[in-house]
Design a protein around this motif. Sequence first.
Motif, short mmCIF file in Angstrom:
data_model
loop_
_atom_site.label_atom_id
_atom_site.label_comp_id
_atom_site.label_asym_id
_atom_site.label_seq_id
_atom_site.Cartn_x
_atom_site.Cartn_y
_atom_site.Cartn_z
N TRP A 9 0.95 -0.78 -0.25
CA TRP A 9 -0.34 0.35 0.09
C TRP A 9 0.68 1.24 -0.20
O TRP A 9 2.19 0.97 0.69
CB TRP A 9 -0.89 0.38 0.81
CG TRP A 9 -1.90 -1.10 0.93
CD1 TRP A 9 -1.68 -2.47 1.30
CD2 TRP A 9 -3.18 -0.80 0.76
NE1 TRP A 9 -3.28 -2.62 1.13
CE2 TRP A 9 -4.61 -2.00 0.56
CE3 TRP A 9 -3.86 0.15 0.17
CZ2 TRP A 9 -5.19 -1.69 0.25
CZ3 TRP A 9 -4.50 -0.16 -0.61
CH2 TRP A 9 -6.04 -0.68 -0.79
N LEU A 10 0.09 1.84 -0.79
CA LEU A 10 1.71 3.20 -0.80
C LEU A 10 -0.02 4.18 -0.45
O LEU A 10 -1.14 4.53 -0.71
CB LEU A 10 2.10 4.08 -2.45
CG LEU A 10 2.83 2.37 -2.58
CD1 LEU A 10 3.64 2.97 -4.36
CD2 LEU A 10 4.45 3.02 -1.68
N SER A 11 0.56 5.36 0.57
CA SER A 11 -0.33 6.18 0.57
C SER A 11 -0.03 7.98 -0.20
O SER A 11 1.46 8.13 0.20
CB SER A 11 -0.80 7.16 2.14
OG SER A 11 -0.85 7.77 2.01
N PRO A 13 0.94 11.32 -1.44
CA PRO A 13 0.90 12.85 -0.69
C PRO A 13 0.43 13.42 -2.98
O PRO A 13 0.72 13.32 -3.70
CB PRO A 13 2.03 13.63 -0.66
CG PRO A 13 3.07 12.49 -1.37
CD PRO A 13 2.32 11.51 -1.35
N THR A 58 -7.01 3.34 -5.54
CA THR A 58 -7.99 3.95 -3.92
C THR A 58 -7.65 4.63 -3.11
O THR A 58 -6.93 5.33 -3.39
CB THR A 58 -8.55 2.25 -3.21
OG1 THR A 58 -9.51 2.03 -2.77
CG2 THR A 58 -6.78 2.80 -2.29
N GLY A 59 -9.32 5.36 -3.21
CA GLY A 59 -9.27 6.55 -2.65
C GLY A 59 -10.79 6.70 -1.63
O GLY A 59 -11.56 6.66 -2.04
N GLY A 63 -9.86 11.64 -2.07
CA GLY A 63 -8.70 10.50 -2.40
C GLY A 63 -9.13 10.17 -3.48
O GLY A 63 -8.81 9.49 -4.77
N CYS A 67 -8.96 9.82 -7.88
CA CYS A 67 -8.93 8.54 -9.01
C CYS A 67 -8.85 9.07 -9.96
O CYS A 67 -8.76 8.90 -10.45
CB CYS A 67 -9.70 7.45 -8.20
SG CYS A 67 -9.35 6.80 -6.55
N CYS A 148 -14.27 6.24 7.46
CA CYS A 148 -14.07 4.93 6.38
C CYS A 148 -13.89 3.63 7.10
O CYS A 148 -13.82 2.59 6.93
CB CYS A 148 -12.63 5.41 5.81
SG CYS A 148 -11.63 6.19 6.83
#
Length: 170
Positions: A9-11, A13, A58-59, A63, A67, A148
């Motif tokens: 998983w990457l979050s 910025p 995904t967002g 976010g 997408c 969420c």
Amino acid sequence: MSKGENAIWLSLPFVADNGVEIAESGWGNPEHTADFAYRLVKRVCKEFNADEEKIVLTGFSRGAIACGFIGLRNDSIASLWKGIHACQHFDGDGWGKTKMDDALERLKRAKHIPQFHTDNNNQQPKRMFQDNGIDVVFENSGLGAHACAMFLDDRESTVKLREWFNKLLK
């Protein structure tokens, strides 16, 4: 979606106008952000031996809008995605000055990308995706709040999302 298994998983910025700093609100510079995201995804795939054919964007909230607004910004970044999941917003709904006409133009890059939308099942996004021939699933979490938390339990919409995700990546 992955329940913390077999996924990286990457979050990512939003990148500021100077191309270096993180934009803490709004979109920053969308072109810089899309370029940074593309380069980072490619780098992570290479360094961690990730399958470039199984990348899902995904967002949630801003976010989710990103997408489309960032994730479909140009052909290069749009080519990364095997699927897209957006929750509780969508590109073109007006937040952050996103415009429907521009979102529809970006959506043309998603014709081949299956999508799953959680809590985006009002008529506007349904019509937008269906009119453009996008393979899309709409599910309502039943949460009734902008949160969420739905992804922390086994509610029906989350189970369906996990099933969609696992089928997509087989």
